[in-house]
Design a protein around this motif. Structure first.
Motif, mmCIF file in Angstrom:
data_model
loop_
_atom_site.group_PDB
_atom_site.id
_atom_site.type_symbol
_atom_site.label_atom_id
_atom_site.label_comp_id
_atom_site.label_asym_id
_atom_site.label_seq_id
_atom_site.Cartn_x
_atom_site.Cartn_y
_atom_site.Cartn_z
ATOM 1 N N GLY A 132 11.425 4.214 -2.115
ATOM 2 C CA GLY A 132 10.611 5.366 -1.767
ATOM 3 C C GLY A 132 10.921 6.589 -2.611
ATOM 4 N N GLU A 133 12.044 6.571 -3.343
ATOM 5 C CA GLU A 133 12.427 7.690 -4.189
ATOM 6 C C GLU A 133 12.520 7.304 -5.660
ATOM 7 O OE1 GLU A 133 16.082 9.085 -2.597
ATOM 8 O OE2 GLU A 133 15.148 10.061 -0.870
ATOM 9 N N ASP A 134 12.396 6.017 -5.952
ATOM 10 C CA ASP A 134 12.479 5.544 -7.328
ATOM 11 C C ASP A 134 11.095 5.157 -7.826
ATOM 12 O OD1 ASP A 134 12.176 3.436 -5.615
ATOM 13 O OD2 ASP A 134 13.508 2.085 -6.692
ATOM 14 N N LEU A 135 11.002 4.824 -9.114
ATOM 15 C CA LEU A 135 9.726 4.418 -9.702
ATOM 16 C C LEU A 135 9.980 3.360 -10.769
ATOM 17 C CD1 LEU A 135 6.662 4.693 -10.233
ATOM 18 C CD2 LEU A 135 7.218 6.507 -11.877
ATOM 19 N N PHE A 136 9.306 2.230 -10.630
ATOM 20 C CA PHE A 136 9.321 1.193 -11.657
ATOM 21 C C PHE A 136 7.902 1.056 -12.186
ATOM 22 C CE2 PHE A 136 8.861 -3.281 -12.990
ATOM 23 C CZ PHE A 136 9.845 -3.313 -13.967
ATOM 24 N N ARG A 137 7.748 1.184 -13.497
ATOM 25 C CA ARG A 137 6.400 1.171 -14.104
ATOM 26 C C ARG A 137 6.323 0.141 -15.219
ATOM 27 N NH1 ARG A 137 3.386 6.555 -15.861
ATOM 28 N NH2 ARG A 137 2.890 6.411 -13.624
ATOM 29 N N ALA A 194 0.808 -1.217 0.000
ATOM 30 C CA ALA A 194 0.000 0.000 0.000
ATOM 31 C C ALA A 194 0.841 1.267 0.000
ATOM 32 C CB ALA A 194 -0.940 0.002 1.212
ATOM 33 N N THR A 195 2.053 1.216 0.563
ATOM 34 C CA THR A 195 2.865 2.413 0.662
ATOM 35 C C THR A 195 3.824 2.577 -0.509
ATOM 36 O OG1 THR A 195 4.491 1.216 1.995
ATOM 37 C CG2 THR A 195 2.742 2.379 3.178
ATOM 38 N N THR A 196 4.141 1.529 -1.216
ATOM 39 C CA THR A 196 5.132 1.630 -2.287
ATOM 40 C C THR A 196 4.600 1.235 -3.651
ATOM 41 O OG1 THR A 196 5.955 -0.631 -1.909
ATOM 42 C CG2 THR A 196 6.990 1.156 -0.655
ATOM 43 N N SER A 197 3.413 0.692 -3.754
ATOM 44 C CA SER A 197 2.897 0.215 -5.037
ATOM 45 C C SER A 197 1.451 0.662 -5.225
ATOM 46 C CB SER A 197 2.961 -1.317 -5.112
ATOM 47 O OG SER A 197 4.272 -1.783 -4.907
ATOM 48 N N LYS A 198 1.075 0.815 -6.477
ATOM 49 C CA LYS A 198 -0.307 1.136 -6.780
ATOM 50 C C LYS A 198 -0.637 0.675 -8.185
ATOM 51 C CE LYS A 198 0.437 5.872 -8.449
ATOM 52 N NZ LYS A 198 0.049 7.301 -8.282
ATOM 53 N N LEU A 199 -1.915 0.515 -8.404
ATOM 54 C CA LEU A 199 -2.449 0.105 -9.695
ATOM 55 C C LEU A 199 -3.360 1.205 -10.198
ATOM 56 C CD1 LEU A 199 -2.860 -2.140 -11.848
ATOM 57 C CD2 LEU A 199 -4.732 -3.000 -10.431
ATOM 58 N N GLY A 200 -3.081 1.730 -11.386
ATOM 59 C CA GLY A 200 -3.872 2.828 -11.921
ATOM 60 C C GLY A 200 -4.458 2.496 -13.280
ATOM 61 N N PHE A 201 -5.645 3.027 -13.541
ATOM 62 C CA PHE A 201 -6.334 2.831 -14.815
ATOM 63 C C PHE A 201 -6.665 4.189 -15.413
ATOM 64 C CE2 PHE A 201 -7.147 -0.872 -12.251
ATOM 65 C CZ PHE A 201 -7.088 -1.936 -13.128
ATOM 66 N N GLN A 202 -6.529 4.296 -16.724
ATOM 67 C CA GLN A 202 -6.956 5.499 -17.419
ATOM 68 C C GLN A 202 -7.596 5.103 -18.743
ATOM 69 O OE1 GLN A 202 -4.272 8.512 -19.445
ATOM 70 N NE2 GLN A 202 -4.939 9.725 -17.690
ATOM 71 N N VAL A 203 -8.795 5.593 -18.951
ATOM 72 C CA VAL A 203 -9.531 5.333 -20.186
ATOM 73 C C VAL A 203 -9.813 6.686 -20.838
ATOM 74 C CG1 VAL A 203 -11.599 4.350 -21.231
ATOM 75 C CG2 VAL A 203 -10.582 3.268 -19.201
ATOM 76 N N THR A 204 -9.346 6.861 -22.075
ATOM 77 C CA THR A 204 -9.560 8.102 -22.805
ATOM 78 C C THR A 204 -10.336 7.788 -24.075
ATOM 79 O OG1 THR A 204 -7.453 8.974 -22.003
ATOM 80 C CG2 THR A 204 -8.469 10.102 -23.859
#
Length: 504
Positions: free
Chosen positions: A199-204, A157-167
């Motif tokens: 906490g300062e990096d991002l893997f996508r 919950a603190t380091t990962s998330k799942l996001g959706f975007q529909v355009t």
């Protein structure tokens, strides 16, 4: 009453020895693995295997009437003859504690006898270790449950998330040579898996499905569509791996580095940006990178002088997975160095918090035929490009942004061409969270792809849009853009529509 008040801290939740020992007489598995199978009873008669002749019958009856913390199994049995472990006893003790606390909190402390309180105190002292261990397991279970509710796929919950975007949206165009009464409804769906290791990096990892058509004669297309150009360009995809990259800081945050594995370009790390949220793809950053170079890249941005001067560099490869051969339709080579490659760099100056001035350039090669010899990082350059950009926040409600780009073509049949863009964005226009914009420019390089010869007349582009939120997750963008001289014959095209974006 004074005696009871003194016992509140001690009674984290206990009952008498008879209540606990008899109310949780099941196996360890039943208590710790499947506690949800137990159900509270309101009468001893609900327990089919408890008879008035049982020596514990009167104790159960009294406890049900006084405290109501007796539990049975779903099949209506009590199983009072089964052996009881210390762990099971502690579980029962802890469960009945809650009932005593409820009585005290409700002002019914007089219903708890002094004898029961004394028994409970002795039990709590005897089973202190088991109760502490049980409390720890319950706390851990509650924390895990809360995390699963917030992240059903099990992401931290603190380091990962799942996001959706529909355009999506509905769009129409008045095409060169005449008007049309038809309209299209393109769409793009993005699913982003984001995580951080420090906490300062991002893997996508981004998955994408889209079906986006470009109107005949439209040289720029939609911002949410693919980076394509040419009359009738079309993308009709299943779900694909659209983007994979890792962004991380180095040297105490003075360097921001990115490794892109799929669909990234060196320019993705540049400091300069535009504030526009338009319909068209042209009102974006200057495209100084050849379209075929957008797969794997290594790039960094160095904060040379804190909050003042930034240096960025990136190397990109368009066909890094194939050592010698490019795509079947291409005569060019592949691999990280012999395929399409680009070197891009930027110098950004930020004299104030509201002003960015940036110079950028790129050298692009479409690739060699055959395997590379030596280390041809700068060999066979086909395109060279340079740009200058400025973004200035005049006031919090008015932002100016513009850029000019010059591309020098060494091969491909086109002359050198110039692109420029200028416009104003208006944050929080009319309502908070909205954004309006007016943009003009010349998509010369995009138009050059539509015609064989440049007649010397540069195309003119203008766009007006208004982006406003309906809710925190839904945004509507009506807009229209107009381009002149799109095919060398002074023909114009007007594209308009309403775009809707769902984010969650």
């Amino acid at each position: 009453m004074l005696f009871i008040n003194q016992q509140r801290a001690l009674l984290a939740g206990c009952l008498s020895l008879g209540a606990i020992a008899l109310s949780f007489g099941g196996s360890a598995e039943a208590q710790t693995v499947r506690p949800q199978q137990l159900a509270q009873v309101t009468s001893v008669s609900q327990l089919s295997d408890v008879q008035p002749t049982d020596w514990w019958f009167s104790a159960l009856q009294s406890l049900v009437e006084r405290y109501g913390c007796i539990a049975g199994y779903p099949d209506g049995t009590y199983r009072g003859n089964r052996a009881l472990t210390r762990g099971e006893f502690a579980a029962g003790l802890n469960a009945c504690l809650d009932r005593i606390n409820e009585l005290i909190a409700a002002g019914l402390a007089d219903k708890v006898s002094r004898e029961d309180l004394a028994t409970v105190q002795r039990l709590q002292e005897e089973f202190a270790a088991e109760l502490a261990a049980l409390s720890g397991r319950v706390d851990a279970l509650e924390a895990k449950t809360a995390e699963l509710e917030a992240n059903p796929l099990g992401l931290n919950a603190t380091t990962s998330k799942l996001g959706f975007q529909v355009t999506t949206g509905i769009f129409a165009a008045s095409e060169p040579g005449g008007a049309t009464n038809n309209a299209i409804i393109p769409y793009e769906i993005n699913v982003d898996f984001d995580t951080s290791f420090t906490g300062e990096d991002l893997f996508r990892i981004r998955l994408q499905a889209r079906e986006v058509s470009q109107f005949d004669g439209d040289p720029v297309g939609f911002l949410f569509g693919p980076a394509v150009s040419g009359a009738g360009s079309d993308i009709n995809d299943d779900v694909n791996l659209e983007n994979v990259f890792y962004n991380f800081p180095l040297f105490n945050g003075r360097v921001d580095a990115t490794f892109g594995l799929n669909d990234t370009t060196p320019g993705d790390t540049f400091v300069f940006g535009v504030p526009f949220q338009p319909l068209s793809d042209f009102a974006d950053l200057p495209d100084v990178v050849y379209d075929g170079v957008g797969d794997t890249s290594l790039a960094f941005t160095w904060e040379a002088i804190e909050d003042l001067f930034f240096v960025s560099y990136g190397f990109g490869a368009g066909d890094p997975n194939d050592f010698t051969d490019g795509p079947a339709s291409s005569v060019f080579g592949g691999g990280f160095f012999a395929g399409p490659t680009v070197h891009a760099a930027e110098l950004a100056f930020t004299p104030t918090d509201t002003l960015i001035v940036a110079l950028a350039g790129a050298l692009t090669a479409r690739g060699q035929a055959g395997a590379p010899t030596g280390f041809p990082l700068f060999a066979d350059t086909d395109f060279a490009a340079a740009s200058i950009g400025v973004t200035w926040e005049i006031t919090p409600a008015v932002i100016f942004s513009g850029w000019y780009a010059r591309t020098f073509v060494e091969s491909g049949g086109f002359d050198d061409f110039d692109d420029f863009l200028a416009g104003f964005a208006f944050p929080d226009l009319f309502i908070e969270g909205a954004d309006g914009g007016v943009v003009v420019g010349s998509p010369d390089s995009a138009t050059a792809n539509l015609i064989a010869d440049d007649d010397g007349d540069f195309p003119f582009y203008a766009e007006v849009y208004y982006n406003f939120p309906i809710t925190d997750n839904i945004t509507i963008t009506p807009g229209v853009y107009y381009i002149t001289n799109v095919d060398g014959d002074d023909d114009d095209i007007i594209v308009g529509g309403v775009q809707t974006t769902f984010s969650f």
